[in-house]
Design an enzyme around this catalytic site. Structure first.
Site, mmCIF file in Angstrom:
data_model
loop_
_atom_site.group_PDB
_atom_site.id
_atom_site.type_symbol
_atom_site.label_atom_id
_atom_site.label_comp_id
_atom_site.label_asym_id
_atom_site.label_seq_id
_atom_site.Cartn_x
_atom_site.Cartn_y
_atom_site.Cartn_z
ATOM 1 N N CYS A 2 0.852 -1.201 -0.068
ATOM 2 C CA CYS A 2 -0.416 0.013 0.079
ATOM 3 C C CYS A 2 0.861 0.944 -0.069
ATOM 4 O O CYS A 2 2.051 1.385 0.112
ATOM 5 C CB CYS A 2 -0.736 -0.064 1.425
ATOM 6 S SG CYS A 2 -1.782 -1.503 1.570
ATOM 7 N N ARG A 27 1.505 1.275 -5.899
ATOM 8 C CA ARG A 27 1.999 0.565 -4.615
ATOM 9 C C ARG A 27 0.480 -0.505 -4.492
ATOM 10 O O ARG A 27 -0.010 -1.075 -3.702
ATOM 11 C CB ARG A 27 2.511 1.364 -3.070
ATOM 12 C CG ARG A 27 3.686 1.558 -3.912
ATOM 13 C CD ARG A 27 3.987 2.561 -2.203
ATOM 14 N NE ARG A 27 4.385 1.735 -1.611
ATOM 15 C CZ ARG A 27 5.245 0.606 -1.074
ATOM 16 N NH1 ARG A 27 5.998 0.912 -1.702
ATOM 17 N NH2 ARG A 27 5.754 0.391 -0.217
ATOM 18 N N TRP A 75 -3.861 -1.888 -1.469
ATOM 19 C CA TRP A 75 -3.121 -3.134 -2.269
ATOM 20 C C TRP A 75 -3.731 -3.920 -0.780
ATOM 21 O O TRP A 75 -3.314 -4.728 0.407
ATOM 22 C CB TRP A 75 -2.113 -4.147 -2.635
ATOM 23 C CG TRP A 75 -2.419 -4.816 -3.353
ATOM 24 C CD1 TRP A 75 -2.194 -4.802 -4.754
ATOM 25 C CD2 TRP A 75 -2.118 -6.026 -2.729
ATOM 26 N NE1 TRP A 75 -2.240 -6.016 -5.327
ATOM 27 C CE2 TRP A 75 -1.466 -7.396 -4.095
ATOM 28 C CE3 TRP A 75 -1.739 -6.634 -2.117
ATOM 29 C CZ2 TRP A 75 -1.666 -8.300 -4.265
ATOM 30 C CZ3 TRP A 75 -1.544 -7.969 -1.704
ATOM 31 C CH2 TRP A 75 -1.487 -8.720 -2.573
ATOM 32 N N ASN A 101 0.370 -0.300 6.078
ATOM 33 C CA ASN A 101 1.025 -1.027 4.835
ATOM 34 C C ASN A 101 1.339 -1.780 5.355
ATOM 35 O O ASN A 101 1.993 -1.854 5.719
ATOM 36 C CB ASN A 101 1.820 -0.604 3.879
ATOM 37 C CG ASN A 101 2.274 -0.900 3.171
ATOM 38 O OD1 ASN A 101 2.275 -2.197 2.569
ATOM 39 N ND2 ASN A 101 3.790 -1.053 2.638
ATOM 40 N N GLY A 102 1.624 -3.049 5.144
ATOM 41 C CA GLY A 102 1.533 -4.416 6.021
ATOM 42 C C GLY A 102 0.685 -5.577 6.286
ATOM 43 O O GLY A 102 -0.335 -5.606 6.307
ATOM 44 N N GLU A 488 10.200 -13.748 -19.372
ATOM 45 C CA GLU A 488 9.961 -12.548 -19.587
ATOM 46 C C GLU A 488 8.759 -11.724 -20.297
ATOM 47 O O GLU A 488 7.921 -10.724 -19.659
ATOM 48 C CB GLU A 488 11.467 -11.461 -19.596
ATOM 49 C CG GLU A 488 11.225 -9.441 -19.285
ATOM 50 C CD GLU A 488 10.179 -9.614 -18.257
ATOM 51 O OE1 GLU A 488 10.498 -8.890 -17.478
ATOM 52 O OE2 GLU A 488 10.177 -10.871 -16.986
ATOM 53 N N LYS A 492 5.034 -10.658 -19.030
ATOM 54 C CA LYS A 492 4.545 -9.165 -19.395
ATOM 55 C C LYS A 492 3.095 -9.381 -20.416
ATOM 56 O O LYS A 492 2.280 -8.497 -19.488
ATOM 57 C CB LYS A 492 5.962 -8.000 -20.517
ATOM 58 C CG LYS A 492 6.647 -7.681 -19.472
ATOM 59 C CD LYS A 492 6.934 -6.804 -19.136
ATOM 60 C CE LYS A 492 7.324 -6.879 -17.353
ATOM 61 N NZ LYS A 492 7.482 -7.353 -16.829
ATOM 62 N N GLU A 495 0.674 -9.664 -17.827
ATOM 63 C CA GLU A 495 0.564 -9.585 -16.604
ATOM 64 C C GLU A 495 -0.151 -7.992 -16.962
ATOM 65 O O GLU A 495 -1.226 -6.432 -16.115
ATOM 66 C CB GLU A 495 2.662 -7.952 -16.101
ATOM 67 C CG GLU A 495 2.494 -9.108 -14.649
ATOM 68 C CD GLU A 495 4.233 -8.407 -14.798
ATOM 69 O OE1 GLU A 495 4.393 -8.186 -13.381
ATOM 70 O OE2 GLU A 495 4.519 -7.261 -15.851
ATOM 71 N N HIS A 511 7.991 -31.611 -26.357
ATOM 72 C CA HIS A 511 7.566 -31.956 -24.169
ATOM 73 C C HIS A 511 6.254 -31.655 -24.121
ATOM 74 O O HIS A 511 6.632 -31.250 -22.759
ATOM 75 C CB HIS A 511 9.477 -31.830 -23.414
ATOM 76 C CG HIS A 511 9.942 -32.333 -24.265
ATOM 77 N ND1 HIS A 511 10.844 -33.299 -24.534
ATOM 78 C CD2 HIS A 511 11.052 -31.891 -25.160
ATOM 79 C CE1 HIS A 511 11.695 -34.568 -25.129
ATOM 80 N NE2 HIS A 511 12.642 -33.043 -25.033
ATOM 81 N N LYS A 610 3.242 -2.137 -7.424
ATOM 82 C CA LYS A 610 4.957 -2.582 -7.536
ATOM 83 C C LYS A 610 5.807 -2.703 -6.836
ATOM 84 O O LYS A 610 6.700 -3.375 -7.286
ATOM 85 C CB LYS A 610 4.822 -0.689 -7.842
ATOM 86 C CG LYS A 610 6.396 -0.593 -8.058
ATOM 87 C CD LYS A 610 6.850 -1.323 -10.402
ATOM 88 C CE LYS A 610 8.070 -0.470 -10.902
ATOM 89 N NZ LYS A 610 7.866 -1.418 -12.254
#
Length: 615
Positions: A2, A27, A75, A101-102, A488, A492, A495, A511, A610
């Site tokens: 957050c 955040r 968040w 936050n946490g 990656e 992207k 996301e 495979h 983030k």
């Protein structure tokens, strides 16, 4: 995850807080809220949704004349995103208010005990429990807010950054942290509290970063006081001068931060190696490596720990370190490493990679490695971050602020730092021929202009994106140094566009993943003309035989793949080891354009944040 903003001083608090929350929205953006102190009253305004929703609600009637206030963008962890669970939270008496936050892990037994004592709770959050615990301590012990916060925090288990205000003492605010960042901006007759420095950069260039288990008592009547939460001992505030500027955290004419940051990569890479290489003299010098060179040259192995995009950068580094320095490398998810009783020896070197320098799992893994006697080296982007303080030594990437949640320039600058490290260690060990060493230095110096050339594919990539924007799935394939780039690229896409995508080593296609390929499946293949070129051409032929749609990233002038692929994106040629710095560019652009065309929020994709400061 957050974002916290607080202000106490002489100017109106609301504009400072709202602008700060907008900058911290990377955040978390499930909900947002603000509390202002006006003439003895706490005026709370909070809502599910983004900061823009909070603004609309506040404009409908919130008194904005206050010079003291706290804000929060959330968040969600405990409790679904809704108005009630949004922060700030007020204590039962209506005197104390908190943003947090946490995660407070032992909030349930505390809540049960407080309920027995007559407290009631309207939300599902651990935060409302914490503010009432502070109130109960304050009431029972007949003490001031700062002391009550200290005693209460010694009773909780978990991680936190908090800002607390007591309307009965309106000239003071208390902030504290454990495992989640918190900065205090120090101005003339005013103070700012924030999860990072971006909310107060235009007001002051002086900042104090709290360390874990520290709390600050911020008062307009006294000097800033910092104390240890465990033993109440005083800490001298260390005021740093911020290196950030306002231009770095604005969009600068781009539609999105992500696109701006993609286009910043040539300069970001250049800034990362500036002052660290002198090509003509064959010098690579990173002070954190130089001061500990024997640790690296005598290492039995290198362990790389990271999460997400940083983990992918670590995978590229595995190839580079083993190729250049001939040191065995293992790459671990920090979240798994910390829980599986790993074998760590004193002659191991651990490299921890994190854009924010605050990643909770990576920090925990660092502490575990240190307990086992390993030398820990940090690679991160944020000066003064927790990882930069917890590691024995390290190097910054100099990417500049990265606001877009989907990491781009952090990835390429991390690879740049790790490549420089591998070159220096290889030279010190005598593991690389002099001619090869100089060749890599010369090529590395050219990378920024090669990235510029790769960015010129933007319009072509945009046209390809228009064709595949509605695809439900996508497969990414790469070999060697470019296998991590495939991972990656897939990350992207998923996301920011919410298209299901998977990355694989191209040789693994037969495979299992080959079963997915049909005329509806786009397959992105990273196929520069390098060591595994003939093998990857064979993979392309196998996909073509099954009617898969092929988007190939190839070396400029390639004809063989061009005759097979449905779409070809040409990039400039460079060596195998440095190619990930180039091949990743069109994949970033592809994800960006597909997400925009699908109407997705590119900078703030759903459910993500983030800086991941909780497990």
């Amino acid at each position: 995850m957050c974002g916290i903003v607080g202000y106490i001083g002489h100017r109106q608090a609301y504009p400072v807080i709202i602008k700060g929350l907008q900058r911290l929205e990377y955040r978390g953006y499930d909900s947002a809220g603000v509390v202002l102190y006006n003439n003895g009253s706490l005026n709370v305004c909070k809502t599910k949704g983004k900061v823009s929703d909070l603004q609309a609600k506040a404009d409908a009637g919130l008194d904005k004349s206050a010079t003291i206030g706290i804000g929060h963008t959330r968040w969600a962890t405990h409790g679904v995103p809704n108005d009630v669970n949004s922060h700030p939270h007020v204590s039962n008496s209506g005197n104390l208010v908190i943003v947090h936050n946490g995660i407070i892990e032992n909030y349930e037994p505390i809540k049960k005990e407080l309920t027995k004592r007559g407290y009631t709770f309207s939300s599902d959050t651990d935060t409302e429990v914490l503010v009432n615990l502070i109130e109960e301590v304050k009431k029972q012990e007949h003490i001031k807010l700062g002391k009550a916060v200290q005693i209460a925090l010694n009773q909780v288990v978990g991680a936190y950054a908090i800002a607390v205000f007591d309307k009965q003492n309106p000239d003071e605010m208390v902030a504290a942290r454990l495992g989640s960042p918190l900065a205090i901006g120090v101005g003339e007759g005013e103070f700012f509290i924030s999860s990072d420095a971006s909310p107060f950069i235009e007001y002051t260039s002086n900042a104090v970063y709290l360390d874990d288990e520290e709390m600050a008592i911020i008062s307009l009547k006294k000097d800033l006081r910092i104390r240890k939460i465990k033993d109440d001992s005083l800490v001298d505030p260390y005021i740093q001068e911020l290196q950030m500027n306002l231009e770095q955290i604005e969009k600068g004419g781009f539609d999105h931060f992500m696109l701006k940051e993609i286009y910043e990569q040539p300069n970001a890479i250049k800034d990362t190696f500036r002052g660290r290489i002198r090509v003509a003299e064959g010098i690579v010098k990173i002070s954190g490596v130089e001061d500990n060179l024997l640790k690296f040259t005598n290492a039995n192995r290198i362990l790389i720990i990271a999460c997400g995009t940083s983990w992918h950068a670590g995978l590229v580094a595995e190839y580079i370190f083993e190729e250049f320095a001939r040191i065995p490398v293992e790459v671990e998810y920090a979240s798994e490493f910390r829980y599986r009783h790993p074998v760590i020896r004193p002659d191991d070197v651990v490299i921890a990679i994190s854009q924010s320098g605050e990643t909770a799992d990576t920090l925990a893994a660092i502490k575990l490695a240190k307990e086992h006697g390993a030398f820990v080296f940090g690679v991160c982007n944020v000066v003064g971050s927790s990882i930069s303080r917890e590691t024995h030594s390290g190097a910054y990437t100099h990417a500049g602020p990265e606001i877009g949640v989907a990491s781009t320039k952090a990835f390429t600058t991390q690879i740049t730092v790790l490549t420089l490290m591998a070159l220096r260690i290889a030279r010190a060990k005598g593991a690389m021929a002099r001619a090869d060493y100089f060749r890599y230095l010369q090529e590395l110096e050219l990378i920024p202009q090669l990235v510029e050339q790769a960015l010129q594919t933007n319009l072509q990539v945009q046209a390809i994106a228009a064709i595949y924007k509605d695809a439900p799935n996508c497969l990414y394939l790469g070999r060697g140094f470019n296998f991590p780039v495939a991972l990656e690229g897939a990350l992207k896409l998923k996301e920011i566009s919410y298209i299901h995508a998977e990355g694989y080593p191209a040789a693994e296609m037969k495979h299992g993943p080959i079963a997915l390929i049909d005329e509806k499946m786009p397959v992105v293949i990273i196929a520069p003309k390098q060591e595994h070129y003939d093998k990857i051409v064979s993979n392309i032929q196998e996909i073509k035989a099954r009617s898969g749609k092929i988007i190939a990233v190839v070396t400029k002038g390639d004809t063989q793949v061009k005759n097979l692929a449905d779409h070809v994106i040409e990039i400039p040629e460079t060596s195998d080891a440095l190619s990930p710095l180039i091949t990743t560019i069109p994949l970033q652009l592809l994800s960006y354009h597909i997400a925009v065309m699908r109407g997705c929020n590119v900078d703030q994709p759903r459910n993500l944040a983030k800086s991941v400061t909780v497990e």
